[in-house]
Design a protein around this motif. Sequence first.
Motif, short mmCIF file in Angstrom:
data_model
loop_
_atom_site.label_atom_id
_atom_site.label_comp_id
_atom_site.label_asym_id
_atom_site.label_seq_id
_atom_site.Cartn_x
_atom_site.Cartn_y
_atom_site.Cartn_z
N ILE A 1 0.85 -1.19 0.00
CA ILE A 1 0.00 0.00 0.00
C ILE A 1 0.89 1.24 0.00
CG2 ILE A 1 -1.79 1.28 1.23
CD1 ILE A 1 -2.74 -1.37 0.03
N MET A 2 0.68 2.09 -1.01
CA MET A 2 1.44 3.34 -1.13
C MET A 2 0.45 4.50 -1.26
SD MET A 2 4.42 2.32 -3.84
CE MET A 2 5.69 1.11 -3.48
N PRO A 3 0.67 5.59 -0.54
CA PRO A 3 -0.27 6.72 -0.63
C PRO A 3 -0.13 7.44 -1.98
CG PRO A 3 1.60 7.31 0.74
CD PRO A 3 1.74 5.85 0.43
N ARG A 4 -1.18 8.14 -2.35
CA ARG A 4 -1.16 8.89 -3.61
C ARG A 4 -0.02 9.91 -3.64
NH1 ARG A 4 -3.28 13.69 -5.73
NH2 ARG A 4 -3.72 13.54 -7.97
N SER A 5 0.29 10.50 -2.49
CA SER A 5 1.34 11.52 -2.45
C SER A 5 2.68 10.97 -2.96
CB SER A 5 1.52 12.05 -1.02
OG SER A 5 1.97 11.01 -0.16
N TYR A 6 2.87 9.68 -2.85
CA TYR A 6 4.11 9.04 -3.32
C TYR A 6 3.97 8.60 -4.78
CZ TYR A 6 8.13 5.87 -3.43
OH TYR A 6 9.31 5.23 -3.76
N LEU A 7 2.82 8.04 -5.12
CA LEU A 7 2.64 7.48 -6.45
C LEU A 7 2.53 8.54 -7.55
CD1 LEU A 7 0.24 4.49 -5.72
CD2 LEU A 7 2.71 4.43 -6.12
N ILE A 8 2.22 9.79 -7.20
CA ILE A 8 2.15 10.84 -8.22
C ILE A 8 3.54 11.36 -8.60
CG2 ILE A 8 -0.18 11.56 -7.59
CD1 ILE A 8 1.07 13.94 -6.11
N ILE A 9 4.58 10.89 -7.91
CA ILE A 9 5.95 11.28 -8.26
C ILE A 9 6.45 10.38 -9.38
CG2 ILE A 9 8.31 11.55 -7.41
CD1 ILE A 9 7.15 11.84 -4.60
N PRO A 10 6.89 10.94 -10.52
CA PRO A 10 7.31 10.10 -11.66
C PRO A 10 8.51 9.22 -11.32
CG PRO A 10 6.96 12.38 -12.36
CD PRO A 10 6.93 12.38 -10.86
N ILE A 11 8.48 7.99 -11.81
CA ILE A 11 9.66 7.13 -11.75
C ILE A 11 10.65 7.63 -12.81
CG2 ILE A 11 10.54 4.78 -11.99
CD1 ILE A 11 7.77 3.77 -11.27
N GLU A 12 11.88 7.80 -12.45
CA GLU A 12 12.87 8.38 -13.38
C GLU A 12 13.38 7.30 -14.34
OE1 GLU A 12 16.85 11.22 -13.28
OE2 GLU A 12 15.67 10.92 -11.46
N THR A 13 12.52 6.95 -15.28
CA THR A 13 12.91 6.02 -16.34
C THR A 13 13.68 6.72 -17.45
OG1 THR A 13 10.82 6.43 -17.48
CG2 THR A 13 10.86 4.61 -15.91
N PHE A 14 13.64 8.04 -17.49
CA PHE A 14 14.21 8.87 -18.54
C PHE A 14 15.53 9.47 -18.10
CE2 PHE A 14 10.66 10.59 -16.16
CZ PHE A 14 11.26 11.59 -15.41
N THR A 15 16.22 10.09 -19.03
CA THR A 15 17.45 10.80 -18.74
C THR A 15 17.31 12.25 -19.19
OG1 THR A 15 18.42 10.13 -20.86
CG2 THR A 15 18.88 8.74 -18.95
N PRO A 16 18.17 13.16 -18.70
CA PRO A 16 18.01 14.59 -19.04
C PRO A 16 18.22 14.86 -20.53
CG PRO A 16 19.43 14.30 -17.11
CD PRO A 16 19.23 12.94 -17.69
N TRP A 17 17.64 15.97 -20.98
CA TRP A 17 17.77 16.41 -22.37
C TRP A 17 19.24 16.62 -22.72
CZ3 TRP A 17 15.25 16.43 -26.69
CH2 TRP A 17 15.54 17.34 -27.70
N LEU A 18 19.98 17.24 -21.83
CA LEU A 18 21.42 17.42 -21.98
C LEU A 18 22.10 16.86 -20.75
CD1 LEU A 18 21.52 21.12 -23.26
CD2 LEU A 18 21.70 19.06 -24.65
N LYS A 19 23.31 16.41 -20.93
CA LYS A 19 24.05 15.86 -19.79
C LYS A 19 24.33 16.97 -18.79
CE LYS A 19 28.00 12.96 -18.59
NZ LYS A 19 29.19 12.23 -19.08
N ALA A 20 23.84 16.79 -17.60
CA ALA A 20 24.03 17.79 -16.55
C ALA A 20 25.05 17.28 -15.54
CB ALA A 20 22.71 18.09 -15.87
N LEU A 21 25.71 18.21 -14.90
CA LEU A 21 26.74 17.83 -13.95
C LEU A 21 26.15 17.20 -12.69
CD1 LEU A 21 29.13 20.93 -14.25
CD2 LEU A 21 29.39 18.67 -15.29
N LYS A 22 25.05 17.75 -12.22
CA LYS A 22 24.43 17.23 -11.01
C LYS A 22 22.98 17.72 -10.96
CE LYS A 22 26.17 21.13 -8.26
NZ LYS A 22 26.94 21.53 -7.06
N PRO A 23 22.16 17.07 -10.15
CA PRO A 23 20.77 17.52 -10.01
C PRO A 23 20.73 18.93 -9.38
CG PRO A 23 21.06 15.29 -9.19
CD PRO A 23 22.43 15.86 -9.42
N PRO A 24 19.60 19.65 -9.54
CA PRO A 24 18.34 19.19 -10.13
C PRO A 24 18.36 19.25 -11.65
CG PRO A 24 18.09 21.43 -9.35
CD PRO A 24 19.46 21.00 -8.94
#
Length: 489
Positions: free
Chosen positions: A357-380
């Motif tokens: 069981i996971m609350p909606r507040s957690y499940l609305i956060i996207p799973i990071e299956t993707f990578t950035p448009w350009l290579k970034a040094l560090k988040p965000p």
Amino acid sequence: MKPKLCSQCTPLLILGLPLYLITFSYTNKHLIFPSPDTLFFPLLKTAPFSHDNDNLFWHVTKPIEQYSPPPTTNLSHIVFGIVGSEKAWRFRKTYIESWWRPNHTNGYLFLDKPPGPPLLPWPETSPPFRVSDDLTELLNNKSDVRAQRMVHGIMEVLREVKDHRNLRWVVMGDDDSIFFVDNIVDVLAKYDHTKYYYLGGHSEFILSNYYFSFNQAFGGGGIMLSYPLAKALAGDIESCLKRYVFLNSADNTTKACIADIGVNLTPHQGNHQVDFRGDVSGFLSTHPLTPLLSLHHFDMVDPIFPAKDRFQSTRHLMTAAKADQSRMLQQTICYDRRSTWSLSISWGYSAHIYERIMPRSYLIIPIETFTPWLKALKPPNYMFNTRSRSAADPCESPHVFFFDSVQETAAIGSGGGIVTSYSRAWPRALPACLSSGNHSADFIQRILVFSPPAKRTSTDRCECCDIIKADGGEAEVIVRECRSNEIIA
């Protein structure tokens, strides 16, 4: 005490006035004396206007006609301007034709040069084409002509529209922009088209907004302009291109020109530039609580459905959109308490089963299956929070299903409804989540989702759902309105 002067004047005046009018009328036979009810209560009765001066004695103005509000904005009030490349059109026309509705959608495709023989004869399934104006002399080789075609294209679109009386909105996009026109109509109908509005979306990649502007709409996701703003912009477009000749971004130039008119961006979360690389399923599975208006950059990301190429994926997605655009990608979450499962549905695209069981507040956060448009040094890297894939954790990693088919059904009450099916993409290849009771969902191969036939008209709250079956390799879910005090957790 002051003497009362002419205390009898008022009664005499009242008695004498009718006698005077009768006498006056008798001696002036060409004049018409009004009836008593018209004389003393003129607003209760109207008289037709007469051009006969002999009969013109008493004229009462016609009552004001009842106000009829203008019709609600519909597709006929919108014109689309698509800016494309002749060289790339044969590869990209599938994107545009997936949403273009011949004889219903208004607009034009602006190419950089006339179409060659391989593109002719021009099909009716594509927007009518025009060749963009040559901006070489205007820009004097000081700016990227290719980049500024979209800016100048706003004026060119208005020039092509012969009758502006029915025009309310101008929507600009690229030749790989995928628009959801029913949702665009519904969203624009909420705005006063007689005012100045500049609508669109940011880039999902935070550095793109930083490099260009956090106050601009990114054109691939669609730039939506109310007619008064588009008209004002068109009138200043050539002066503005010269004023900002040092800018080499069409979107940034458009923003600057609009800012000089006195208008700022009204951002909308349903416009998607899709500034990602790789697998964007994590992003598409957790759409914001707002209508989906556009998707872009499908050439730059992996096909969004397994075992389909980019063009097949686009057409497949639009089969769900044809059934109900108002629910496209809208996330609905419900639970099987006995099995301690959480089910997250992205309507018309995907479904995920989590073995706890996971609350909606957690499940609305996207799973990071993707990578950035350009290579970034560090988040965000992104304009939103993400969560990791957790591919090795059976309590965090979902069972993934993708949209398979859609059909209308009479199974949901007396009013019927829409059923979408989602098929398992691949075996999860993980053990069951022990901490939640060891209830594996491996046996589920298909999920059927029943939704109401009426489209969603409000976005203040998501819909809820109930899992009504989970056996025999199949789960069935009914989508419904959330109850007033319902907690999704």
